[in-house]
Design a protein around this motif. Structure first.
Motif, mmCIF file in Angstrom:
data_model
loop_
_atom_site.group_PDB
_atom_site.id
_atom_site.type_symbol
_atom_site.label_atom_id
_atom_site.label_comp_id
_atom_site.label_asym_id
_atom_site.label_seq_id
_atom_site.Cartn_x
_atom_site.Cartn_y
_atom_site.Cartn_z
ATOM 1 N N LEU A 39 1.029 -1.245 -0.045
ATOM 2 C CA LEU A 39 0.003 -0.184 0.032
ATOM 3 C C LEU A 39 0.887 1.390 0.045
ATOM 4 C CD1 LEU A 39 -2.864 1.326 0.079
ATOM 5 C CD2 LEU A 39 -2.748 1.096 2.649
ATOM 6 N N LEU A 40 1.943 1.070 0.736
ATOM 7 C CA LEU A 40 2.868 2.305 0.606
ATOM 8 C C LEU A 40 3.172 2.583 -0.538
ATOM 9 C CD1 LEU A 40 4.379 4.496 2.294
ATOM 10 C CD2 LEU A 40 6.094 2.649 2.949
ATOM 11 N N SER A 41 3.746 1.659 -1.221
ATOM 12 C CA SER A 41 4.450 1.623 -2.538
ATOM 13 C C SER A 41 3.352 2.304 -3.518
ATOM 14 C CB SER A 41 4.616 0.259 -3.148
ATOM 15 O OG SER A 41 4.961 0.286 -4.372
ATOM 16 N N ILE A 91 17.125 -1.392 10.379
ATOM 17 C CA ILE A 91 17.630 -1.744 9.248
ATOM 18 C C ILE A 91 19.210 -1.906 9.192
ATOM 19 C CG2 ILE A 91 17.689 -1.787 6.802
ATOM 20 C CD1 ILE A 91 14.777 -0.176 7.063
ATOM 21 N N THR A 92 19.694 -0.860 9.401
ATOM 22 C CA THR A 92 21.302 -0.906 9.483
ATOM 23 C C THR A 92 21.783 -2.006 10.524
ATOM 24 O OG1 THR A 92 21.185 1.780 9.007
ATOM 25 C CG2 THR A 92 23.274 0.691 9.868
ATOM 26 N N ALA A 93 21.285 -2.009 11.657
ATOM 27 C CA ALA A 93 21.544 -3.101 12.680
ATOM 28 C C ALA A 93 21.431 -4.497 11.964
ATOM 29 C CB ALA A 93 20.940 -2.724 13.877
ATOM 30 N N ALA A 94 20.249 -4.719 11.393
ATOM 31 C CA ALA A 94 20.173 -5.965 10.691
ATOM 32 C C ALA A 94 21.240 -6.369 9.913
ATOM 33 C CB ALA A 94 18.523 -6.049 10.230
ATOM 34 N N ILE A 95 21.512 -5.229 8.851
ATOM 35 C CA ILE A 95 22.483 -5.564 7.609
ATOM 36 C C ILE A 95 23.891 -5.793 8.442
ATOM 37 C CG2 ILE A 95 23.944 -4.232 6.068
ATOM 38 C CD1 ILE A 95 21.130 -2.714 5.460
ATOM 39 N N GLN A 96 24.384 -5.014 9.503
ATOM 40 C CA GLN A 96 25.534 -5.333 10.154
ATOM 41 C C GLN A 96 25.560 -6.513 10.702
ATOM 42 O OE1 GLN A 96 25.725 -1.871 12.713
ATOM 43 N NE2 GLN A 96 26.653 -0.624 11.536
ATOM 44 N N GLU A 97 24.630 -7.005 11.353
ATOM 45 C CA GLU A 97 24.410 -8.477 11.820
ATOM 46 C C GLU A 97 24.638 -9.439 10.986
ATOM 47 O OE1 GLU A 97 21.192 -11.092 13.607
ATOM 48 O OE2 GLU A 97 21.059 -9.240 13.973
ATOM 49 N N VAL A 98 24.111 -9.398 9.846
ATOM 50 C CA VAL A 98 24.044 -10.150 8.556
ATOM 51 C C VAL A 98 25.598 -10.242 7.909
ATOM 52 C CG1 VAL A 98 23.202 -10.809 6.265
ATOM 53 C CG2 VAL A 98 21.690 -10.380 8.058
ATOM 54 N N VAL A 99 25.944 -9.116 7.798
ATOM 55 C CA VAL A 99 27.399 -9.096 7.183
ATOM 56 C C VAL A 99 28.392 -9.686 8.282
ATOM 57 C CG1 VAL A 99 29.225 -7.295 6.140
ATOM 58 C CG2 VAL A 99 26.599 -7.284 5.593
ATOM 59 N N LEU A 119 16.205 -10.611 3.121
ATOM 60 C CA LEU A 119 14.782 -10.613 2.637
ATOM 61 C C LEU A 119 14.379 -11.735 2.227
ATOM 62 C CD1 LEU A 119 14.961 -7.113 0.852
ATOM 63 C CD2 LEU A 119 14.077 -7.782 3.046
ATOM 64 N N GLY A 120 15.402 -12.722 2.281
ATOM 65 C CA GLY A 120 14.839 -14.247 1.989
ATOM 66 C C GLY A 120 13.878 -14.866 2.894
ATOM 67 N N PRO A 121 13.268 -15.892 2.611
ATOM 68 C CA PRO A 121 12.318 -16.763 3.379
ATOM 69 C C PRO A 121 12.732 -16.972 4.784
ATOM 70 C CG PRO A 121 12.696 -17.816 1.318
ATOM 71 C CD PRO A 121 13.478 -16.950 1.305
ATOM 72 N N ASP A 122 13.883 -17.028 5.192
ATOM 73 C CA ASP A 122 14.257 -17.275 6.641
ATOM 74 C C ASP A 122 15.068 -16.097 6.868
ATOM 75 O OD1 ASP A 122 12.860 -19.491 6.695
ATOM 76 O OD2 ASP A 122 14.706 -20.714 5.986
ATOM 77 N N PRO A 129 7.968 -5.018 8.150
ATOM 78 C CA PRO A 129 7.633 -3.968 7.343
ATOM 79 C C PRO A 129 8.687 -2.925 6.838
ATOM 80 C CG PRO A 129 7.074 -3.383 9.560
ATOM 81 C CD PRO A 129 7.536 -4.922 9.575
ATOM 82 N N VAL A 130 9.443 -3.576 5.649
ATOM 83 C CA VAL A 130 10.525 -2.420 5.188
ATOM 84 C C VAL A 130 10.326 -2.805 3.828
ATOM 85 C CG1 VAL A 130 12.312 -3.524 6.940
ATOM 86 C CG2 VAL A 130 11.933 -4.966 4.852
ATOM 87 N N GLU A 131 10.670 -1.633 3.293
ATOM 88 C CA GLU A 131 10.854 -1.519 1.638
ATOM 89 C C GLU A 131 12.128 -2.199 1.155
ATOM 90 O OE1 GLU A 131 8.998 2.162 -0.201
ATOM 91 O OE2 GLU A 131 9.644 3.095 1.849
ATOM 92 N N ASN A 132 12.161 -2.869 0.167
ATOM 93 C CA ASN A 132 13.130 -3.435 -0.402
ATOM 94 C C ASN A 132 14.343 -2.418 -0.766
ATOM 95 O OD1 ASN A 132 11.826 -5.840 0.097
ATOM 96 N ND2 ASN A 132 11.304 -6.543 -1.938
ATOM 97 N N LYS A 133 13.606 -1.335 -1.612
ATOM 98 C CA LYS A 133 14.634 -0.454 -1.905
ATOM 99 C C LYS A 133 15.411 0.284 -0.964
ATOM 100 C CE LYS A 133 12.920 3.442 -3.534
ATOM 101 N NZ LYS A 133 12.239 4.539 -4.509
ATOM 102 N N GLU A 134 14.792 0.432 0.252
ATOM 103 C CA GLU A 134 15.622 1.033 1.185
ATOM 104 C C GLU A 134 16.645 -0.009 1.857
ATOM 105 O OE1 GLU A 134 16.327 4.213 4.018
ATOM 106 O OE2 GLU A 134 15.088 4.110 2.165
ATOM 107 N N VAL A 135 16.334 -1.001 2.008
ATOM 108 C CA VAL A 135 17.371 -2.313 2.363
ATOM 109 C C VAL A 135 18.560 -2.172 1.520
ATOM 110 C CG1 VAL A 135 17.613 -4.464 3.017
ATOM 111 C CG2 VAL A 135 15.625 -3.384 3.579
ATOM 112 N N ALA A 136 18.172 -2.226 0.188
ATOM 113 C CA ALA A 136 19.131 -2.190 -0.839
ATOM 114 C C ALA A 136 19.831 -1.116 -0.683
ATOM 115 C CB ALA A 136 18.737 -2.429 -2.197
#
Length: 143
Positions: A39-41, A91-99, A119-122, A129-136
């Protein structure tokens, strides 16, 4: 919609009718609007189209139509601001954790693999509620 009708707010009413029509049309396709992010999109897409139309009306010296489009943009942005998404810090914290996890495991750290892990299934952000574009955008800046 009822409040806009009672207040005789034509801009808001026109925006709501347009959104309702687009949502109904999307429900008949293979990709209906099911989440707040979708809806936001849609809200942002409509706001961008109205901004573009306002720019065209400005170039054609039609200030009356430009004002109408800008009023619709403000209504759309008002609704878009009401949709809750994860903050940039989360989002930044999640990215740092994954990296960090990928580097510890010796995996190749590139944009595609990081986004897949997020953003994968697991993934860490799957279903949130995140936008893929923002995560990328944030992931690209961190890699």
């Amino acid at each position: 919609m009822k409040n806009a009708m009672k207040a005789k707010d034509t801009n808001k009413l026109n925006v709501l009718r347009g959104l309702l029509a687009e949502t109904t049309n999307a429900a008949k396709t293979s990709n209906p609007i099911k989440t707040d992010i979708q809806l936001l999109s849609l809200l942002r897409k409509r706001a961008a189209a109205s901004r573009s139309a306002a720019h065209e009306f400005s170039a054609a010296n039609r200030t009356d139509l430009q004002d109408k489009e800008m009023a619709q943009v403000s209504v759309l942005e008002g609704y878009a601001s009401g949709v809750e998404t994860l903050s940039e810090g989360d989002i930044t914290a999640a990215i740092q954790e994954v990296v960090g996890k990928m580097r510890m495991e010796g995996k190749n750290v590139n944009l595609g693999s990081v986004i897949k892990e997020l953003l994968g299934p697991d993934g860490v952000l799957a279903g949130k509620p995140v936008e893929n574009k923002e995560v990328a955008r944030l992931a690209k800046g961190m890699i």
